[in-house]
Every structure is written in C-alpha cells, then in structure tokens.
Design a protein around this motif. Structure first.
Motif, PDB file in Angstrom:
ATOM      1  N   THR A  10      59.927  53.681  11.406  1.00 48.51           N
ATOM      2  CA  THR A  10      60.133  53.547  11.641  1.00 48.51           C
ATOM      3  C   THR A  10      61.835  54.352  11.959  1.00 48.51           C
ATOM      4  O   THR A  10      62.565  54.373  11.904  1.00 48.51           O
ATOM      5  N   SER A  12      63.210  57.202  15.487  1.00 47.05           N
ATOM      6  CA  SER A  12      63.828  56.814  17.845  1.00 47.05           C
ATOM      7  C   SER A  12      62.560  57.046  17.973  1.00 47.05           C
ATOM      8  O   SER A  12      62.790  56.016  18.348  1.00 47.05           O
ATOM      9  N   ILE A  13      61.305  57.446  17.542  1.00 47.54           N
ATOM     10  CA  ILE A  13      60.541  56.849  18.977  1.00 47.54           C
ATOM     11  C   ILE A  13      59.708  55.872  18.508  1.00 47.54           C
ATOM     12  O   ILE A  13      59.284  54.656  19.501  1.00 47.54           O
ATOM     13  N   SER A  37      59.443  56.899   3.753  1.00 48.33           N
ATOM     14  CA  SER A  37      60.573  55.662   2.816  1.00 48.33           C
ATOM     15  C   SER A  37      61.570  55.012   3.337  1.00 48.33           C
ATOM     16  O   SER A  37      61.964  53.844   2.378  1.00 48.33           O
ATOM     17  N   ASN A  38      61.350  54.538   4.450  1.00 47.43           N
ATOM     18  CA  ASN A  38      62.319  53.517   4.883  1.00 47.43           C
ATOM     19  C   ASN A  38      61.735  52.062   5.118  1.00 47.43           C
ATOM     20  O   ASN A  38      61.743  51.862   6.031  1.00 47.43           O
ATOM     21  N   GLU A 124      54.516  68.865  17.526  1.00 49.90           N
ATOM     22  CA  GLU A 124      54.220  69.760  16.859  1.00 49.90           C
ATOM     23  C   GLU A 124      52.899  70.074  16.775  1.00 49.90           C
ATOM     24  O   GLU A 124      52.629  71.066  16.212  1.00 49.90           O
ATOM     25  N   GLY A 203      65.748  61.589  16.218  1.00 52.70           N
ATOM     26  CA  GLY A 203      65.898  61.443  15.194  1.00 52.70           C
ATOM     27  C   GLY A 203      66.484  63.174  15.031  1.00 52.70           C
ATOM     28  O   GLY A 203      67.077  64.389  15.555  1.00 52.70           O
TER      29      GLY A 203
HETATM   30  P1  NDP Z   1      62.439  60.996  13.760  1.00 54.58           P
HETATM   31  O1  NDP Z   1      63.327  61.593  12.132  1.00 54.58           O
HETATM   32  O2  NDP Z   1      63.602  59.601  13.775  1.00 54.58           O
HETATM   33  O3  NDP Z   1      61.489  59.267  12.513  1.00 54.58           O
HETATM   34  C1  NDP Z   1      60.206  60.183  12.236  1.00 54.58           C
HETATM   35  C2  NDP Z   1      58.782  58.982  11.826  1.00 54.58           C
HETATM   36  O4  NDP Z   1      58.332  59.960  10.614  1.00 54.58           O
HETATM   37  C3  NDP Z   1      60.003  58.269  10.752  1.00 54.58           C
HETATM   38  O5  NDP Z   1      59.427  56.815  10.989  1.00 54.58           O
HETATM   39  C4  NDP Z   1      59.751  58.933   9.254  1.00 54.58           C
HETATM   40  O6  NDP Z   1      59.688  57.718   8.204  1.00 54.58           O
HETATM   41  C5  NDP Z   1      58.401  58.742   9.275  1.00 54.58           C
HETATM   42  N1  NDP Z   1      57.932  60.015   8.852  1.00 54.58           N
HETATM   43  C6  NDP Z   1      58.471  61.502   8.210  1.00 54.58           C
HETATM   44  N2  NDP Z   1      57.802  62.081   7.172  1.00 54.58           N
HETATM   45  C7  NDP Z   1      56.839  61.477   7.039  1.00 54.58           C
HETATM   46  C8  NDP Z   1      55.860  61.704   6.242  1.00 54.58           C
HETATM   47  N3  NDP Z   1      55.572  62.454   5.404  1.00 54.58           N
HETATM   48  N4  NDP Z   1      54.713  60.232   6.414  1.00 54.58           N
HETATM   49  C9  NDP Z   1      55.005  59.603   6.622  1.00 54.58           C
HETATM   50  N5  NDP Z   1      55.759  59.151   7.463  1.00 54.58           N
HETATM   51  C10 NDP Z   1      56.790  60.162   7.805  1.00 54.58           C
HETATM   52  O7  NDP Z   1      61.227  62.025  14.367  1.00 54.58           O
HETATM   53  P2  NDP Z   1      62.146  61.374  16.169  1.00 54.58           P
HETATM   54  O8  NDP Z   1      61.273  59.682  16.590  1.00 54.58           O
HETATM   55  O9  NDP Z   1      63.372  61.892  16.258  1.00 54.58           O
HETATM   56  O10 NDP Z   1      60.931  61.929  16.307  1.00 54.58           O
HETATM   57  C11 NDP Z   1      59.682  61.971  15.638  1.00 54.58           C
HETATM   58  C12 NDP Z   1      58.735  63.326  16.876  1.00 54.58           C
HETATM   59  O11 NDP Z   1      58.843  62.832  18.959  1.00 54.58           O
HETATM   60  C13 NDP Z   1      59.170  64.318  17.039  1.00 54.58           C
HETATM   61  O12 NDP Z   1      57.219  65.120  16.916  1.00 54.58           O
HETATM   62  C14 NDP Z   1      59.688  64.634  17.901  1.00 54.58           C
HETATM   63  O13 NDP Z   1      60.040  65.828  18.047  1.00 54.58           O
HETATM   64  C15 NDP Z   1      59.066  63.950  19.006  1.00 54.58           C
HETATM   65  N6  NDP Z   1      59.940  63.914  19.633  1.00 54.58           N
HETATM   66  C16 NDP Z   1      61.003  62.521  19.889  1.00 54.58           C
HETATM   67  C17 NDP Z   1      62.223  62.165  20.709  1.00 54.58           C
HETATM   68  C18 NDP Z   1      62.848  61.383  20.808  1.00 54.58           C
HETATM   69  O14 NDP Z   1      63.279  60.471  21.249  1.00 54.58           O
HETATM   70  N7  NDP Z   1      63.186  60.703  19.659  1.00 54.58           N
HETATM   71  C19 NDP Z   1      61.431  62.702  22.449  1.00 54.58           C
HETATM   72  C20 NDP Z   1      60.471  63.708  22.607  1.00 54.58           C
HETATM   73  C21 NDP Z   1      59.796  63.455  21.199  1.00 54.58           C
HETATM   74  P3  NDP Z   1      61.322  57.227   7.469  1.00 54.58           P
HETATM   75  O15 NDP Z   1      61.770  56.284   8.621  1.00 54.58           O
HETATM   76  O16 NDP Z   1      60.839  56.200   6.411  1.00 54.58           O
HETATM   77  O17 NDP Z   1      61.690  58.483   7.392  1.00 54.58           O
END
Ligand code: NDP
Ligand code: MG
Length: 386
Positions: A10, A12-13, A37-38, A124, A203
């Motif tokens: 759910t 961005s990636i 939780s989304n 990370e 995100g």
């Molecule tokens: P987001 O915050 O947009 O998304 C995070 C996702 O992880 C959501 O689906 C969220 O669920 C889920 N999540 C967070 N915590 C938990 C948990 N405790 N248990 C289960 N699911 C969890 O992050 P991004 O997509 O931006 O980034 C994801 C990773 O990719 C990061 O490490 C970032 O550094 C890396 N990255 C991102 C880029 C980008 O363009 N976005 C580019 C390059 C790397 P929910 O929606 O329900 O909260």
C-alpha cells in the motif's frame, strides 16, 4: 510466470509495483501482500489481484479486513509472523521488499532462507544487516536486485562489465527541497515544507530523508553492499534535475550512466524482469531536445550534516550504521509528530553515534537490540527536551 509477494503493497513503491504487474498480467502473479494498517487500499488490491495470503501488521485492522473480505477465499494474517508467512509463502519465487525501515530485516532474511529472489527497495535492511544478507544470498543462490533508482542505474551500468574495472561510482542526488539553503534558514522548517520533494513523489520517511540528505548516506552504504566496492570509491554528486540516476567511472576513464525521467516504475520493472527489458507503456519518455540543462555540484556536507555523519557511520562499519539508521528512523518520526525541529534530526543521530560502543560484526540479535536501545536513547533525549 513469476509469482511474487509484495511487502508494503500500500506504499509508494508497493502501488507502483502493482502498476507494473497490471501491465504484465500474463507474466506476473501476485500471491501475497503485506501492509501495516491501510486496509481500505489493501482490500482494493486484494479484489483486483486476488492473492491467496495477506498480512496486516496491525491486529485490529487485520480483524476488520477479515470481516470485510469474508466473501473471498483470502487468508489474512497479522503481526511479524504474518509478514514472515507472506515473505516465505511457498507459492512465490520473488519477494519485493517495500516496507519502510528496519522492520524489513527479519522478513527479508527469512525470505532469502526460503530461497526467494529479492527485489529490494527497503534500503534500511541492507544498511544495517548487509554483512548478514549478502553472504546469505550467496549461500542460498538467490538474487538480490536493487529497486532504488540510483542502484538500479549502477546495476544497469555494470552489465557486461567487471566490477573490479570500476574506478568509482558516482551516486547522484537531487539535493532535495532545501538545496542551496544554509543551516540558519533550515531551523524553522516544518514537516509540510520538508514533505515537498522537487522531483519524486515518495513515502513520508524517505521524503524527509531526502530533505536532510540522509537518504544519500543510506544509499552510499547500500551501494557498498550491493556492488562490493570500498566506501571511498563512492562519490556523491548533486544533480538537481534527477535525469542521470547514477554513473560508473571505469579504470580507463570511461563513464557509463543511466538516464531517464524520474519514475520509479522503470527500476521496479527492470528488477522484476532482469535480465530482460520490457516495453514501458506507462509515463513519459525523456526528450533530450526539451532538456534545458543538466547541472552538477558538490554536496554541502556542512549544512546537510546528516550526510557526513552517515558516511562516517559507513566508514566505521559494524554496528554504527544500525545506530545511524535507527536514530534517524526515530528522529524522523518525532519530527513528523512535530516534537522536534528539522535540524534536531542530525543532532540526535550525532548524539546516538557518540554514545555507542562499536561492535565490529553484529549478529542479527545484536542489531535488533541496538535498534531498540537507540530508539530508547533518542526518545529519552526528546522526552527530557535536552
Ligand atoms: P511508504 O511509507 O509509502 O510505504 C510503506 C509501506 O510499508 C506501506 O505499505 C505500509 O503499510 C507498509 N508498512 C510500514 N510499516 C509496516 C509494518 N510494521 N508492517 C507491515 N507493513 C508496514 O514507503 P515507500 O514506498 O516510499 O518506501 C518503501 C521503501 O522503499 C523504503 O525503505 C524507502 O527508503 C525505499 N525507497 C522508496 C522510494 C520511493 O520512491 N518511494 C525510492 C527508493 C527507495 P500502510 O500503508 O498500511 O501504512
Ligand atoms: Mg534513491
């Protein structure tokens, strides 16, 4: 047919990964999805992609989702056990790791142990546990391919080459929304200001990391593990237009770069279909004639002190990247809550690093322990208002 699990579907990636799956329905099937939780968006994704297993980390939301999708045969798990069940699901061959933060370490390790290929966004994980993950991938004979755009660019630029012929990696950085500003003007930055990235929509956590340039420090450490080059051979170069996604300079002086408009769907698709390239119908293409200029500058390590700290954490190695990363995760969350200022983020990381006794090759248990100790340390300072 590739069968995938998406951890963080759910986010961005995750959403952009599903855009790619939608384009290649005949070649990729989604078997498992994970969110925090989304459940509203997750339910839409379940109904469209019909995985057999999902996990909602938050127990209450998982219960609600079970009710809401009673009409379809999808198993809903919760908690860390649920994430690991999705990461190791026996019907998948590939896991896209798009969780945010160190929560991704255990599921990634379990997925590799279960023989899954990894498409890695969750940097990370590699920053803190690269010394465990990379040898494990080798042992299990699985691939770990980068989704991060800079690392995808480097990976594309080394195809057909030997990494030992690389003189250095030039890791580009947009410089974030505050490029050119000095420390004094950054004191009053609010979360709203910092959440506006000039080139990428991402995100919240990584958007703040880009504003502090701590994202680039994490990427330097990520590159060390992915490409097995000493940290001194990685140069950070600010390139505000984000068109050149990174470059490799070889020993003969030749430089190979990968270019494109900023759109994460390209590196995601490249990782999913590597070594093949697929037609990309989504998004725009780069029009060179319309490009006004590509500019470059040195990063300002004095203003963006977090970048300097991260590089020093990477040089120290061992447990220090864990401290750097965990301190940053906690500090960013407190900044987003409005409890600390923007410039407190690197200050708190600095304090946590000063307070830490280095362990040269921490075990997984030690990494997780140091993570929690660092969270407590930062919280203690924030609480006391020091
Ligand atoms: P987001 O915050 O947009 O998304 C995070 C996702 O992880 C959501 O689906 C969220 O669920 C889920 N999540 C967070 N915590 C938990 C948990 N405790 N248990 C289960 N699911 C969890 O992050 P991004 O997509 O931006 O980034 C994801 C990773 O990719 C990061 O490490 C970032 O550094 C890396 N990255 C991102 C880029 C980008 O363009 N976005 C580019 C390059 C790397 P929910 O929606 O329900 O909260
Ligand atoms: Mg990146």
């Amino acid at each position: 047919m590739k069968k995938i699990a998406i951890l963080g579907s759910t986010g961005s990636i995750g959403v952009q990964t599903l855009d790619i799956v939608r384009e290649h329905k005949d070649d990729i099937q989604v078997r498992a999805l994970v969110a925090h939780s989304n459940i509203k968006l997750l339910e839409d994704q379940i109904r469209e992609f019909m995985p057999s297993l999902v996990c909602v980390y938050d127990e209450k939301s998982a219960k609600l989702l079970r009710e809401n999708i009673k009409d379809i045969p999808v198993k809903v798990e919760a908690g860390m056990e649920g994430i690991i069940a999705c990461a190791t699901d026996e019907t998948t061959d590939t896991v896209v790791t798009a969780l945010v933060g160190m929560i991704g370490i255990l599921p990634t390790i379990e997925a590799i142990k279960a023989g899954k290929n990894i498409c890695l966004a969750n940097k990370e994980t590699l920053v803190t546990a690269g010394h465990i993950i990379m040898p494990l991938c080798k042992e299990k004979g699985v691939s770990l391919l980068p989704i991060d755009s800079e690392h995808s660019a480097i990976f594309q630029a080394i195809q057909g080459e030997e990494i030992k012929s690389a003189h250095k990696i030039i890791l580009t950085a947009s410089g974030g929304p505050f490029r050119g500003l000095k420390k004094s003007s950054l004191q009053a930055i609010t979360p709203k200001d910092a959440l506006k990235h000039p080139n990428w929509s991402m995100g919240a956590k990584i958007t703040i990391d880009s504003a502090t340039m701590i994202n680039k420090a994490l990427e330097v450490m990520e590159a060390v593990w992915l490409f097995d080059l000493p940290i001194d051979q990685i140069q950070v170069l600010v390139h505000p237009q984000s068109i050149i996604h990174s470059m490799v300079e070889y020993v003969d002086g030749s430089i190979i770069a990968q270019l494109g408009l900023p759109d994460m769907r390209l590196p995601i698709q490249y990782a999913l279909f590597y070594p093949n390239r697929r037609t990309m119908k989504l998004g725009k293409r780069l029009d060179f004639a319309g490009l006004k200029q590509l500019t470059f500058e040195e990063p300002d390590m004095d203003t963006f002190f977090g970048l300097k700290l991260g590089i020093s954490a990477g040089k120290l190695g061992g447990s220090m990247p864990t401290v750097f990363n965990a301190a940053n995760e906690w500090a960013v969350a407190r900044f987003l809550d409005g409890r600390i200022g923007f410039m407190d983020i690197p200050d708190l990381i600095n304090k946590a690093m000063d307070n830490h006794r280095l362990i040269s090759s921490p075990s997984l248990d030690e990494i997780l322990k140091i993570e929690n100790e660092t969270y407590d340390f930062i919280e203690g300072i924030v609480e006391s208002g020091k």
